[in-house]
Enzyme design. Sequence first.
Site, mmCIF file in Angstrom:
data_model
loop_
_atom_site.group_PDB
_atom_site.id
_atom_site.type_symbol
_atom_site.label_atom_id
_atom_site.label_comp_id
_atom_site.label_asym_id
_atom_site.label_seq_id
_atom_site.Cartn_x
_atom_site.Cartn_y
_atom_site.Cartn_z
ATOM 1 N N ARG A 76 7.109 70.144 35.851
ATOM 2 C CA ARG A 76 5.572 70.000 35.273
ATOM 3 C C ARG A 76 5.454 70.679 34.036
ATOM 4 N NH1 ARG A 76 5.724 65.725 38.101
ATOM 5 N NH2 ARG A 76 5.118 65.846 40.206
ATOM 6 N N ARG A 136 16.691 63.603 42.799
ATOM 7 C CA ARG A 136 16.043 64.692 43.465
ATOM 8 C C ARG A 136 16.582 65.090 44.648
ATOM 9 N NH1 ARG A 136 10.466 62.381 44.914
ATOM 10 N NH2 ARG A 136 9.796 64.265 45.251
ATOM 11 N N HIS A 179 4.318 56.384 47.918
ATOM 12 C CA HIS A 179 3.109 56.517 47.055
ATOM 13 C C HIS A 179 2.659 55.177 46.998
ATOM 14 C CE1 HIS A 179 5.706 59.786 45.454
ATOM 15 N NE2 HIS A 179 4.597 60.439 44.973
ATOM 16 N N ASP A 251 2.576 65.650 52.688
ATOM 17 C CA ASP A 251 2.723 65.145 51.352
ATOM 18 C C ASP A 251 1.252 64.709 51.009
ATOM 19 O OD1 ASP A 251 3.774 64.262 49.031
ATOM 20 O OD2 ASP A 251 5.333 63.271 49.664
#
Length: 497
Positions: A76, A136, A179, A251
Amino acid sequence: MTDIKAGHLLMAEMFGTRLDEETVAYLKTYEVKAVCLFRRNIESEAQLTQLCADLSALMGPDALIAIDQEGGGVVRTDFWAFPPSALCLGAVGDVALTEQVAQANARFLCSVGINWNFAPVLDVNINPHNPVIGDRAFGSDPEQVAAHGLAYARGLEAAGVAACAKHFPGHGDTHQDSHEELPTVNRSRAELEQTELLPFRRAVQDGVSAIMTAHIVFPALDAALPATLSPAVLTGLLRREWGYDGVIITDSMGMLAIDSHYGRGAAGVAALHAGADMLMALGPIPAQIQTLDAVQAALDDGSYDPAPSLARLKRLAAQFPVQIRPQPERGADTRLFGRAWARGLCRVGDVQRPTPGSRAILVVSREEAERNVSEAGPSADQVVAALRGLYDFQLHTYDDPAQLDWPALRAQADAVGATLLLATTGRLRVEFDFAGVRPDLHLCLWNPYAVLDVPAPALVTFGYQPEALEGLHAYLSGHAEATGRLPLAGLDVRTPS
């Protein structure tokens, strides 16, 4: 009625880079104790330090300030060195290095006041079509994932930042992105024990401070509900069978796997009843308030007892308090990241380095968009800049891979004695129609499964961050070797045809 506020059990999202009056009023009214920061909340190191200090002062001693600073494509901040991706560390294969990288990552975070990092990813990446995990994960071998994941968690926590193992029970064997939709993993309990569950069981045994749930249905564990909402998974398996007493956080409840199927408020209450301690209730403020109101109603009518969860959250905040700490090792940590990226670089197939100064045609996507959890990939200009000085380049960019005329590109390269290079720069795999043409070299700068789509020898960097591209430049210029090994089953023995 109760004097406990729903905000004690919720992680909020904010939308500015500073605490404006509206945000302060929201956080104070609901007594929110936890915030997750994203790149849109971050402008500079000084600004981030001030924001964390202000959040800590507002939320009090139990404040939890979290971030997804995994490394690779999920980082980020853009003003520090970029930590290597998990898959890069898996390619290096040095567990001690993984722990050192995690400690360095935590030192950067501590320097601004962040006390919770949503890492490591303990998903076992065994599906080549997985659209969301990719670099990831530490690899496709559960034992390797466990070894590196636990080392990463220990490194973070030794340096003062809480770790969070995710995404339990495992997001590695899906071809869907939670998502966007609700995935299902149809594996038997025995298969799950040997793959997805193994790293998480080891993390529980190792005492990881927090675990994040996955919005995925595992019929072998619960035939109806996704793990986030499943008492059988969170309480039955994780709490009772495994004896886990750390923090369980969901999440994002704003992901469509939950939001489109179960609704915000009802799903939030269901997750708490299932065994979660904290809801990551991200999304627009009205959606967050919808969750808060539903949870508050459950608190007020006595149908939900928050005491065990509040105790766990308080313990986590006490063990990892918000402290803005100087970072004297910054230069050494920056160099550490660079060395780790360089050590991960690996070859697939018979890679021949083009002669420096020779002609080359580089085919690369013009732009790569941000996709959900990941930041935007590199533009063509960034790739060219990373390779500057190596070759006499001719650049060929594309927006749609279907528009590429590979026979013409091959003929053009052959006519001038140029090397035909293809760089893949996206998180998602791309379908190319090579029409029988073979590029000379594939620069695989993000998703390593892209080597399956390109009939050429490949250099795999496991990421596109500056440090990864510097390692690639060093190899192509003849100043370094590619010593990494692909930590994904099947790709390291592929012979391009």
